[in-house]
Design an enzyme around this catalytic site. Sequence first.
Site, mmCIF file in Angstrom:
data_model
loop_
_atom_site.group_PDB
_atom_site.id
_atom_site.type_symbol
_atom_site.label_atom_id
_atom_site.label_comp_id
_atom_site.label_asym_id
_atom_site.label_seq_id
_atom_site.Cartn_x
_atom_site.Cartn_y
_atom_site.Cartn_z
ATOM 1 N N LYS A 118 0.845 -1.200 0.000
ATOM 2 C CA LYS A 118 0.000 0.000 0.000
ATOM 3 C C LYS A 118 0.881 1.251 0.000
ATOM 4 C CE LYS A 118 -3.797 -2.413 2.263
ATOM 5 N NZ LYS A 118 -4.472 -2.762 3.520
ATOM 6 N N ASP B 100 -10.829 3.067 4.528
ATOM 7 C CA ASP B 100 -11.212 1.653 4.409
ATOM 8 C C ASP B 100 -12.729 1.465 4.397
ATOM 9 O OD1 ASP B 100 -9.124 -0.120 4.024
ATOM 10 O OD2 ASP B 100 -8.550 -0.143 6.138
ATOM 11 N N GLN C 140 -4.459 -1.145 9.849
ATOM 12 C CA GLN C 140 -4.366 -2.487 9.277
ATOM 13 C C GLN C 140 -4.909 -3.523 10.279
ATOM 14 O OE1 GLN C 140 -3.170 -3.160 6.065
ATOM 15 N NE2 GLN C 140 -3.848 -5.255 6.436
#
Length: 284
Positions: A49, A116, A93
């Site tokens: 990412k 997200d 994450q």
Amino acid sequence: MTAVKMDGKELAAKVREGVAREVAELGHVGLATVLVGDDEASHVYIAAKHKAATEAGIDARDVRLPADTSEGDVLALIDRLNNDSEVDGILVQLPLPSHMSETKVTYAVSPAKDVDGFHPLNAGNLYLGTPIHVPATPSGCMELLHAYGIDPSGKEAVVIGRSEIVGRPMAMLLMHANATVTVCHSRTADLAVHVRRADIVVAAVGRPGIVTADMIKPGAACLDVGLTRTEEGIRGDIDASVERVAGFLTPMPGGTGPMTIAMLLQSTLKAARYRRSLLAFPGS
Ligand code: NAP
């Protein structure tokens, strides 16, 4: 018949180029990623990412904390990032270490910066059909369908898996695109019966080869999200034999994975627009 390869790598490159152009126009776009602990796969995902974000000109801040960091310290960090004017998007994450609540941490991220799309405000808006930030993997699947001229409207779609990050938002997106959606999961009595009527199949389970050629309606579009690392390499949920029956198939790797990263960058760009009031944040 051999399925058309839905090339996620190629499409992701195009999306990333577009993001890079728009980042350059905006001037500065910042993404902060938070990684707590030593989960091996998480380190790989975060590295990918960051590389993609940096290549697109996004100022990517890599915050790494030891596994024994307290939940309070993670929440305090998120609070600082929420109020940091250099940070447009925040990504925590998952999975987090077991001593902290993923729900609490996810809820702490400002919805406008939640690239997200895991915050309940974002999940709720997706449910309502007024999406703000949408989880990147299902969003990437929709882009793939669109790029290959597959309109879900009026089609039978079967989503295998009902997680909050893939299956559920995928089903919502397909339903909002006017597909007739069936969601299968571990308690589904006969998976094959459902998959056989599908014009669009999205497999997000994490069981190599759970979808086999005999389950596929000839010509169906099959998107493989499931990803399992085996001794023979990375394997998807969709068996390779499906290629002979399906009309369209994502390769594994090189299908839904690259699109996930590309859509995350696009979401970061959207967050930057919200922060600069170039886009109105719903309800504000
Ligand atoms: P998850 O939270 O473990 O969810 C898996 C889902 O599969 C659950 O809903 C589960 O049902 C269902 N399931 C389990 N066994 C099944 C069976 N025999 N038949 C039908 N459904 C079954 O996983 P996730 O986070 O959604 O991820 C799914 C897979 O996608 C994983 O392999 C993950 O690594 C991969 N992934 C890939 C990408 C990408 O970019 N390609 C991104 C994210 C995730 P229940 O709800 O009943 O337990």
